[in-house]
Design a protein around this motif. Structure first.
Motif, short mmCIF file in Angstrom:
data_model
loop_
_atom_site.label_atom_id
_atom_site.label_comp_id
_atom_site.label_asym_id
_atom_site.label_seq_id
_atom_site.Cartn_x
_atom_site.Cartn_y
_atom_site.Cartn_z
N PHE A 110 26.35 38.98 43.89
CA PHE A 110 27.50 39.36 44.69
C PHE A 110 27.07 39.41 46.15
N CYS A 111 27.99 39.02 47.05
CA CYS A 111 27.65 39.08 48.47
C CYS A 111 28.48 40.18 49.15
N PRO A 112 27.94 40.75 50.22
CA PRO A 112 28.65 41.83 50.89
C PRO A 112 29.89 41.33 51.63
N TRP B 255 34.62 32.57 47.08
CA TRP B 255 35.49 33.18 46.08
C TRP B 255 36.01 32.08 45.18
N LYS B 256 35.98 32.28 43.87
CA LYS B 256 36.58 31.34 42.93
C LYS B 256 37.53 32.11 42.04
N SER B 257 38.69 31.53 41.79
CA SER B 257 39.70 32.23 40.98
C SER B 257 39.25 32.40 39.53
N PRO C 188 36.58 35.97 39.64
CA PRO C 188 37.20 36.63 40.78
C PRO C 188 36.29 37.59 41.56
N TYR C 189 35.19 37.08 42.02
CA TYR C 189 34.27 37.86 42.84
C TYR C 189 33.69 36.98 43.92
N TRP C 190 33.29 37.59 45.01
CA TRP C 190 32.57 36.88 46.06
C TRP C 190 31.12 36.79 45.63
N ARG C 191 30.61 35.55 45.52
CA ARG C 191 29.23 35.35 45.09
C ARG C 191 28.55 34.28 45.96
#
Length: 93
Positions: free
Chosen positions: A58-60, A81-83, A86-89
């Motif tokens: 995960f990224c801040p 972000w990918k649907s 659903p997380y910022w990575r």
């Protein structure tokens, strides 16, 4: 009575202890400069990019949409972000 039991248990445990084998110096795989560089690498923002990121992690919030460079491989990644996930990575750029 209890004192003798504790002492005998300690002696039995020490008799079962297995000595630890020490690897020979020739078994070292990482060179000294590489080990120092890896230890000195810290996850931080440098201008518009990030250093020492972990791919897939995960990224801040501050890193969203920014690029970063992996700690071990020094390859470029981007905080996306990918649907489907659903997380910022950190993903390969």
């Amino acid at each position: 009575m209890l004192g003798r039991f504790i002492v005998s248990a300690a002696l039995a445990a020490s008799a079962l202890a297995v000595p630890v084998a020490v690897a020979p110096a020739s078994a070292t795989v990482v060179s000294a400069p590489t080990a120092v560089a890896m230890a000195a690498c810290t996850y931080r923002r440098v201008g518009q990019h990030w250093n020492c990121i972990t791919p897939g992690a995960f990224c801040p919030k501050a890193a969203r949409g920014k690029s970063g460079y992996a700690k071990v491989t020094s390859k470029r990644y981007r905080c996306t972000w990918k649907s489907a996930d659903p997380y910022w990575r950190w993903r390969r750029a």
